[in-house]
Design a protein around this motif. Structure first.
Motif, PDB file in Angstrom:
ATOM      1  N   GLU A 200      -5.488  -0.479  -2.970  1.00 17.87           N
ATOM      2  CA  GLU A 200      -4.427   0.523  -2.780  1.00 17.87           C
ATOM      3  C   GLU A 200      -3.110   0.011  -3.359  1.00 17.87           C
ATOM      4  O   GLU A 200      -2.363   0.757  -3.990  1.00 17.87           O
TER       5      GLU A 200
ATOM      6  N   GLU B 255       0.809  -1.218   0.000  1.00 14.97           N
ATOM      7  CA  GLU B 255       0.000   0.000   0.000  1.00 14.97           C
ATOM      8  C   GLU B 255       0.846   1.273   0.000  1.00 14.97           C
ATOM      9  O   GLU B 255       0.316   2.363  -0.205  1.00 14.97           O
TER      10      GLU B 255
ATOM     11  N   ALA C  48      -6.820  -2.868   0.958  1.00 10.88           N
ATOM     12  CA  ALA C  48      -5.357  -2.918   0.856  1.00 10.88           C
ATOM     13  C   ALA C  48      -4.931  -3.388  -0.533  1.00 10.88           C
ATOM     14  O   ALA C  48      -3.969  -2.861  -1.106  1.00 10.88           O
TER      15      ALA C  48
END
Length: 186
Positions: free
Chosen positions: A109, A81, A106
């Motif tokens: 991202e 991330e 996550a």
């Protein structure tokens, strides 16, 4: 999981990813560094390879393994991330059997971060579990969070992040599939 064929599995990944001499490669979720070491051997002295993993223990093992193999590459503790490299740094980003571990946010991202660090025309090559639970052969791939993950279903997330030309296929090792995509060139 590779049933004693890890070296062949890693070489197959390098071949499918189309890694070439002189390229810059990032292995996200590099674990003990086996794929990063194979990538460094492929890119040669003129290429650069980096590995990141959220586990300091894995990074320590990867560094030790690289020293033992006599291969120069960099490993750092970092999460997908927040990839610690500038925009447009890499020709290729690799990920192996890691994405299924991540919660949805996550993973999304992380995919955006991968897109950010890829050069124009750069490519992502990810390997993870594929097919439905009933089609899988290995018990481990039908267990908990493995069972409901099919890497081929990431296409919308990859497209949303700006990655295009998504292709997928079987890797040839148990229940593993790949997805490959590229960044726009212009």
């Amino acid at each position: 999981m590779s049933l004693g064929r890890e070296s062949a599995f890693r070489q197959k990944q390098i071949d499918l990813a189309g890694i070439a001499a002189g390229e810059s490669v990032l292995d996200v979720g590099c674990g003990t560094g086996t794929l990063a070491i194979a990538a460094k051997r492929r890119v040669g002295e003129s290429g650069k390879v980096y590995g990141i993993d959220a586990s300091p223990e894995m990074i320590a093992r990867a560094r030790k393994k690289a020293r033992k193999a006599g291969v120069e590459l960099a490993f750092d503790t970092a999460a997908i991330e927040a990839i610690p490299f500038p925009d447009a740094t890499f020709d290729v980003v690799l990920s192996t059997v890691m994405l299924h571990h991540l919660p949805d946010q996550a993973r999304q991202e992380g995919i955006r971060e991968i897109r950010r660090v890829l050069k124009p025309g750069g490519r992502l090559f990810a390997v993870d579990f594929g097919e439905s639970e009933s089609e899988r052969h290995s018990r481990i791939t039908r267990h908990r969070n493995h069972a409901h993950f099919d890497i081929r279903q990431l296409t919308p997330e990859l497209n949303e992040a700006g990655l295009r030309g998504v292709t997928s296929g079987k890797v040839g090792f148990r229940d593993l599939w790949f997805v490959s995509s590229t960044t726009p060139t212009g």
